[in-house]
Design an enzyme around this catalytic site. Structure first.
Site, short mmCIF file in Angstrom:
data_model
loop_
_atom_site.label_atom_id
_atom_site.label_comp_id
_atom_site.label_asym_id
_atom_site.label_seq_id
_atom_site.Cartn_x
_atom_site.Cartn_y
_atom_site.Cartn_z
N ILE A 102 0.84 -1.20 0.00
CA ILE A 102 0.00 0.00 0.00
C ILE A 102 0.87 1.25 0.00
O ILE A 102 2.02 1.22 0.45
CB ILE A 102 -0.96 -0.02 1.23
CG1 ILE A 102 -1.97 1.12 1.15
CG2 ILE A 102 -0.19 -0.04 2.54
CD1 ILE A 102 -3.10 1.02 2.18
N CYS A 103 0.31 2.34 -0.52
CA CYS A 103 0.93 3.67 -0.50
C CYS A 103 2.11 3.71 -1.46
O CYS A 103 1.96 3.50 -2.66
CB CYS A 103 1.29 4.03 0.94
SG CYS A 103 1.79 5.74 1.20
N ALA A 104 3.30 3.97 -0.97
CA ALA A 104 4.50 3.98 -1.82
C ALA A 104 5.09 2.58 -1.96
O ALA A 104 5.88 2.33 -2.87
CB ALA A 104 5.55 4.92 -1.24
N GLY A 149 -2.72 -0.86 -2.71
CA GLY A 149 -3.60 0.14 -2.14
C GLY A 149 -3.00 1.52 -2.27
O GLY A 149 -1.78 1.67 -2.41
#
Length: 184
Positions: A102-104, A149
């Site tokens: 998720i995210c980076a 995500g």
């Protein structure tokens, strides 16, 4: 019982890590929090220290069903730089075992060439790191064995997608309802 390995690196996004761990434990999975640092205590991006269950070297990846990577910076870069973790991710992908980031953190999968021609999402600004991916911009994406995500605000939705992937939609929806989470 499915065993899930959530990996922490210095600079991880605390909301993502804790939300994911919490939701997956509520779903009655065996969640191991693994530090890729030399310490069991890992400092997040906002200086919150979280105590992992074990160090990377102590983990038995033969018994793990899914690798999960919370994002955050520089946490995602630190995950990407860990050669042992990269090796385990490649082994999991070769065996079609589930992977989630998720995210980076999807940059780790992108850097390994695992997102080629697959729908994926990430924190805005990291799209170039998802080499060859079809960037959707959706909150959560699942393509074959890989779940990605967008960021902290969708950490619960992301964790519920993992629950759905490992069980079924009904189980994920029941858990969401108990948690008063409105997920489509």
């Amino acid at each position: 019982m499915k065993k899930i390995a959530v990996h922490l690196a210095e600079g991880f996004e605390e909301i993502e890590a804790i939300s994911i761990i919490d939701v997956l434990r509520r779903a009655n999975f065996d969640v191991e929090v693994i530090s890729i640092t030399k310490s069991i205590e890992v400092k997040g991006a906002h200086n919150i220290i979280v105590k992992a269950d074990l160090l990377f070297e102590e983990a038995n990846y033969q018994s793990i069903d899914i690798i999960v990577l919370p994002g955050g910076m520089p946490g995602s870069e630190n995950l990407k730089a860990h050669s042992g973790l990269r090796e385990q991710i490649l082994n999991f992908n070769d065996s079609k075992k589930p992977l989630a980031a998720i995210c980076a953190a999807p940059m780790v999968f992108g850097g390994l060439g695992l997102l080629q021609n697959k729908n994926a999402t990430c924190y805005p600004g990291f799209e170039e790191e998802l080499h060859g991916a079809i960037i959707t911009g959706n909150n959560v994406e699942q393509a074959d064995n890989i779940i990605t995500g967008k960021g902290a605000g969708v950490a619960i939705e992301f964790a519920l997608k993992i629950v759905e992937f490992l069980t079924n939609k009904e189980t994920a929806n029941e858990l969401a309802q108990k948690m008063i989470v409105d997920v489509q």
